[in-house]
Design an enzyme around this catalytic site. Structure first.
Site, short mmCIF file in Angstrom:
data_model
loop_
_atom_site.label_atom_id
_atom_site.label_comp_id
_atom_site.label_asym_id
_atom_site.label_seq_id
_atom_site.Cartn_x
_atom_site.Cartn_y
_atom_site.Cartn_z
N LYS A 142 114.55 -163.44 82.92
CA LYS A 142 114.13 -164.24 81.78
C LYS A 142 114.94 -163.85 80.55
O LYS A 142 115.47 -162.72 80.46
CB LYS A 142 112.65 -163.98 81.47
CG LYS A 142 111.66 -164.43 82.51
CD LYS A 142 110.24 -164.05 82.06
CE LYS A 142 109.19 -164.41 83.08
NZ LYS A 142 108.96 -165.86 83.20
N ARG A 164 103.31 -166.77 92.96
CA ARG A 164 102.84 -167.45 94.17
C ARG A 164 103.17 -166.63 95.41
O ARG A 164 102.45 -166.72 96.42
CB ARG A 164 103.45 -168.85 94.24
CG ARG A 164 104.95 -168.91 94.43
CD ARG A 164 105.55 -170.24 94.00
NE ARG A 164 105.54 -170.37 92.55
CZ ARG A 164 106.00 -171.43 91.89
NH1 ARG A 164 106.54 -172.44 92.58
NH2 ARG A 164 105.95 -171.49 90.58
#
Length: 459
Positions: free
Chosen positions: A239, A313
Site C-alpha cells: 500500500k 478473505r
C-alpha cells in the site's frame, strides 16, 4: 474509557432532571411552568431547537433542571448531542418516553461519554447520568461491548498485534468460564490452517488462530468469525502511505466478533458459541507470500494469489471452513474487507450478505429498530466468473474492480457449506470525524443490529 453513568451512591446527590422537549412540547411546558421559569426561558431565547440547552436555576441559585431540544427523529443520540453543553453534575432523564426509547437515549449518552485514554487521560470534569435500575444492566452491557470494539480498534499495532488480540479473547473467555485455545506459528500448518499461516508468516510476530467455545453442548451452534489482520501493509503488493495510515483498524472484524461473543455470553443466550479469529500481520519480508503463488486452504480448495493486499478473505477462508465442520445453526463473519463496500454504501453503512434472505432481512430490520443500520447487497452468482483462476480453484483478486464487495463475499461463500445459513458483514469499524455519540476513531457498526437479531432468533 468511561461510560459516563453515575454509580448507585451518586444517586443520593439528588440528580438534576434532564428534560427533552420538541418545539411543540415547549408550549405545553410553558403552560405548567412557573412565571419565573417562563421569564428565564424567554430571556434566554430557548426555542427547543435540536441540541439547544437551557439551565434553569432554583430559588437558591443552584441548578434545578435542564431542558434540551430534541433532534427531529431517533432516540440514540438525543442525549449525546447535548452532553458537552451540560454542567458537570449528575442528571436523571425525566420524560414520558417508553422504556425502549429511554434505553436507546441512555445508550447514546454512554457512547458519547467514551474516551480512549490509554496514552493520554482527560481529567476535566464531566456530567454523569443516573440510570434507572431496570435499564442499568441492559445499557451498560451494550456500552461495554461497543467500547471493547472501540478500544481494540483504537490501539496501535505496536500494542495490539496477534498475541495481544489473542490475550483479549482469552480474557473474555476467562470472564465467562469459556474454553479457549490459541494455535501459534508453524502449529497452524500441523493443525491444517495453511492459508492463515501463508498470510502471516512474514511478520516478526507469529500468526494465530484464536478459538473460544462456550455454552450448552445441546444448544444450537452459533459460529462467529472475525478478520484479525492487526496491520495490513498490503504485503508485496505494498500500500502507499495514505492507504496504510488506518491499517491498525484492519482487525475491526475480529473486534466486532469478540464483542458480539461478549454480549452473547453476558446475556446467556441459549446457544453453543464458537468464536474463531485468524490473527495475523500482513507484512513484507523474504518469506512473504507472493502475487502468483497458489496456496492451500483447510477446505482443500487451492487459491491463486492475484494480489497480496486481498489477504483478509484468505485468512477468513480457513476459519470459515473450520466453523462449518461442526454443522452450525448459523455462521456470522465480520470483516473490514473491501474499499468497494465503502464506495457503494459510505462509511456508516456496513454491507450485509447472506445465503438466506430471511436472515439478511431479519438483521437489516433489527438494525433499523435499534438505530444500527446495515444494507443488504446480493451474492450475485454470475460474478463467480470474475474470481475463476486458470491454474487454481479460485483467485483472491477479481478480474475487475467493479462489484468488489460482492466478489469478495462470493470468494468467502466458496468456503461455507451450502446447507449452512451464513452472514457476511463488510464493516468499516471507524468514525472519520467527530459527531454526537460517535467520536473519531474505532467504531462498532452492525454489532448491536446482529445482537438484536440473535436475541430474537434464540429467544
Amino acid at each position: 474509557m468511561t461510560h459516563g453513568f453515575a454509580t448507585e451512591s451518586e444517586r443520593d446527590t439528588k440528580p438534576v432532571p434532564l428534560v427533552p422537549l420538541t418545539a411543540d412540547g415547549l408550549a405545553a411546558w410553558r403552560e405548567q411552568a412557573s412565571p419565573r421559569d417562563r421569564r428565564w426561558q424567554e430571556s434566554a431565547g430557548f426555542a427547543a431547537k435540536a441540541g439547544e440547552v437551557l439551565v434553569l436555576p432554583g430559588e437558591d441559585g443552584g441548578l434545578e433542571r435542564c431542558l434540551f431540544g430534541m433532534q427531529p427523529e431517533g432516540c440514540l443520540y438525543q442525549l449525546a448531542s447535548v452532553q458537552d453543553r451540560l454542567p458537570p453534575v449528575t442528571y436523571v432523564l425525566e420524560c414520558d418516553w417508553s422504556e425502549e426509547q429511554q434505553a436507546q437515549a441512555c445508550l447514546g449518552w454512554g457512547l458519547g461519554a467514551y474516551r480512549y485514554e490509554r496514552y493520554r487521560r482527560d481529567e476535566s470534569p464531566r456530567p454523569n447520568l443516573y440510570l434507572d435500575p431496570s435499564l442499568r444492566e441492559r445499557v451498560t452491557r451494550l456500552c461495554a461491548a461497543q467500547s471493547l470494539v472501540r478500544d481494540l480498534v483504537n490501539t496501535p499495532t505496536e500494542h495490539l498485534g496477534p498475541e495481544q488480540l489473542a490475550d483479549a479473547a482469552v480474557s473474555e473467555a476467562d470472564r465467562f468460564d469459556a474454553h479457549s485455545r490459541v494455535i501459534v506459528g508453524d502449529e497452524l500448518l500441523s493443525e491444517d490452517f495453511p492459508a492463515v499461516h501463508a498470510v502471516g508468516r512474514a511478520a516478526s510476530r507469529a500468526p494465530r488462530l484464536i478459538e473460544l467455545d462456550w455454552g450448552d453442548e445441546d444448544a444450537p451452534l452459533l459460529a462467529l468469525v472475525g478478520k484479525g489482520v492487526c496491520f495490513d501493509t498490503g504485503g508485496l503488493d505494498l500500500k502507499n502511505a495514505s492507504g496504510m495510515a488506518l491499517m491498525k483498524k484492519d482487525m475491526g472484524g475480529a473486534a466486532h466478533a469478540l464483542a458480539l461473543a461478549q454480549l452473547v455470553m453476558a446475556h446467556a443466550l441459549p446457544v453453543r458459541l464458537k468464536l474463531l479469529i485468524p490473527a495475523v500481520e500482513n507484512s513484507v519480508s523474504g518469506n512473504a507470500y507472493r502475487p502468483g503463488d497458489v496456496i492451500a486452504t483447510r477446505k482443500g480448495l487451492s487459491v491463486e494469489i492475484g494480489n497480496t493486499d486481498a489477504e483478509g478473505r484468505v485468512v477468513l477462508s480457513d476459519a470459515l471452513a473450520l466453523a462449518c465442520e461442526s454443522r452450525p445453526d448459523l455462521v456470522i463473519d465480520f470483516a473490514t474487507l473491501t474499499g468497494a463496500a465503502r464506495v457503494a454504501l459510505g462509511t456508516d453503512l456496513p454491507a450485509l450478505f447472506s445465503n438466506r434472505d430471511e436472515v439478511s432481512s431479519g438483521i437489516q430490520q433489527a438494525g433499523t429498530d435499534c438505530e444500527d443500520p446495515l444494507w443488504t447487497l446480493p451474492l450475485y452468482a454470475p460474478y463467480n466468473e470474475l474470481i475463476k483462476s486458470p491454474i487454481a480453484d479460485i483467485t483472491n483478486n477479481a478480474k475487475t474492480g467493479f462489484g468488489g464487495a460482492i466478489t469478495a463475499a462470493l470468494f468467502l461463500q466458496r468456503f461455507v457449506e451450502p446447507g449452512i445459513p451464513w452472514v457476511h458483514i463488510d464493516t468499516y469499524a471507524w468514525n472519520s470525524g467527530n459527531r454526537a455519540g460517535r467520536p473519531e476513531g474505532g467504531e462498532a457498526l452492525g454489532l448491536r443490529a446482529v445482537f438484536h437479531y440473535l436475541r430474537q432468533r434464540y429467544s
